[in-house]
Write a protein that holds these residues in place. Structure first.
Motif, PDB file in Angstrom:
ATOM      1  N   UNK A 321      20.336  46.573-105.970  1.00 26.98           N
ATOM      2  CA  UNK A 321      20.912  45.264-105.647  1.00 26.98           C
ATOM      3  C   UNK A 321      21.691  45.389-104.360  1.00 26.98           C
ATOM      4  N   UNK A 322      21.761  44.336-103.613  1.00 28.90           N
ATOM      5  CA  UNK A 322      22.531  44.285-102.385  1.00 28.90           C
ATOM      6  C   UNK A 322      23.125  42.896-102.231  1.00 28.90           C
ATOM      7  N   UNK A 323      23.460  42.597-101.011  1.00 32.90           N
ATOM      8  CA  UNK A 323      24.112  41.311-100.769  1.00 32.90           C
ATOM      9  C   UNK A 323      23.206  40.118-101.059  1.00 32.90           C
ATOM     10  N   UNK A 324      21.942  40.336-101.267  1.00 34.74           N
ATOM     11  CA  UNK A 324      20.999  39.254-101.556  1.00 34.74           C
ATOM     12  C   UNK A 324      20.881  38.957-103.074  1.00 34.74           C
ATOM     13  N   UNK A 325      21.672  39.635-103.894  1.00 28.13           N
ATOM     14  CA  UNK A 325      21.736  39.386-105.341  1.00 28.13           C
ATOM     15  C   UNK A 325      20.333  39.416-105.948  1.00 28.13           C
ATOM     16  N   UNK A 326      19.735  40.633-105.965  1.00 30.50           N
ATOM     17  CA  UNK A 326      18.362  40.763-106.422  1.00 30.50           C
ATOM     18  C   UNK A 326      18.255  41.215-107.874  1.00 30.50           C
ATOM     19  N   UNK A 327      19.336  41.744-108.473  1.00 32.38           N
ATOM     20  CA  UNK A 327      19.396  42.057-109.901  1.00 32.38           C
ATOM     21  C   UNK A 327      20.486  41.170-110.501  1.00 32.38           C
TER      22      UNK A 327
END
Length: 337
Positions: A321-327
């Protein structure tokens, strides 16, 4: 007596005529007459005279009868004359009255003639006015005929309009009935909506949505690890705790949960969902290449107030997960019980 006198006169006349004839014969012939022949002749003459006498008596009797009838008629005539004289006197009186009335009538007639003369002048004026009136009447009749034609056309149009109006009124009545029914249904629906809104307003509002981290890859670890979704975007009812990673049901109800896992590095990408200490869902895959890959799962669970839902990362598994909120992890109360 009249018959006897007449008979004597006839016999004397006949004897004288016979004596004269004898004397004439003596004188003409110079011989003495035949007395027997003369006597026979006289007898015959007497018989004829008797017959004539009887005929004359009959005529005299008839004459006397006629005289009596004439006397009776004369008496009747006298009576009639007297009556006529009386009637004539009455007629004279009546005539005088009539003459008086005639005089009065002549006077009245003269007055009437004068009135008629005046009326004649008036009549001439009236006739002139009548002629003018007739002309105007004819003109008005022509206009009236035109108006009648126009009126008939208007009546036809009015009839058609009335028919259309009746149809429209019937349609309008039907529409109003349907509208009234619809209004009742709308009011009922509004009432139900109000009730539902009231119920919904009173119903507890529970919903959350969170992303895992901005740190990138999480795992793999040697043991199962509770995932704490630190980026909390929505938390109605404060059911989710980003510090513990637990969602605690605030009321009894049916809840919906969803999670999405993102893998980046080769290896196991896996997530388990627990209700309290019971495993409810296991979802994962083996990733062979480097790069972003995703999987998503959702569940609907009946929870009692105080039940706990959380996600775990199994041993030797990793997510990204990163700043793009993928989880991400989310949940909401569908309806309370």
């Amino acid at each position: 007596m009249r018959t006897t006198v007449v008979l004597v006169l006839l016999i004397c006349g006949c004897g004288a005529r016979a004596e004269g004839r004898v004397l004439d014969d003596v004188t003409r012939n110079g011989t003495s007459p035949d007395i027997s022949a003369e006597v026979e002749a006289l007898k015959l003459m007497v018989e004829q005279l008797n017959l004539q006498l009887e005929s004359m008596e009959v005529q005299v009797n008839e004459g006397e009868q006629k005289v009596e009838e004439l006397k009776a008629e004369l008496t009747l005539a006298k009576t009639n004359v007297e009556e006529l004289q009386k009637e004539n006197e009455a007629h004279g009186t009546a005539l005088a009255s009539v003459q008086t009335r005639v005089t009065e009538t002549e006077t009245i007639t003269k007055d009437l003639e004068q009135q008629i003369a005046g009326q004649t002048i008036t009549l001439t004026s009236v006739q002139t006015r009548v002629t003018e009136t007739e002309s105007k009447t004819k003109h008005l009749e022509e206009k009236s005929a035109a108006h009648a034609t126009a009126l008939a056309s208007l009546q036809t149009r009015v009839t058609e309009t009335e028919s259309k109006t009746t149809n429209l009124e019937e349609q309008n009545a039907a529409m109003e009935a349907r509208l009234s029914s619809s209004e009742r249904e709308i009011l009922q629906s509004k009432s139900r909506i109000d009730q539902l809104e009231k119920i919904n307003a009173e119903r507890p509002k529970v919903a959350f949505y969170a992303a895992l981290t901005n740190a990138g890859s999480i795992g793999p670890f040697n043991m199962d690890t509770i995932l704490k979704f630190s980026k909390l975007f929505t938390n109605l009812g404060n059911g989710y705790s980003s510090e513990t990673g637990f969602f605690t049901a605030p009321v009894n109800g049916v809840y919906s949960f969803q999670f999405t896992a993102c893998g980046y590095f080769p290896g196991s990408v896996n997530i388990n969902m627990y209700m309290n200490k019971e495993l409810m869902v296991n979802n994962g895959e083996w990733k062979r290449d480097t790069g972003l890959e995703y999987f998503t799962n959702s569940v609907v669970l009946k929870l009692s107030a105080g039940d706990v839902i959380h996600l775990r990362l199994p041993a030797r598994s990793a997510v990204f997960d990163d700043r793009y909120s993928q989880t991400t992890f989310s949940g909401s109360l569908l309806y309370d019980l």
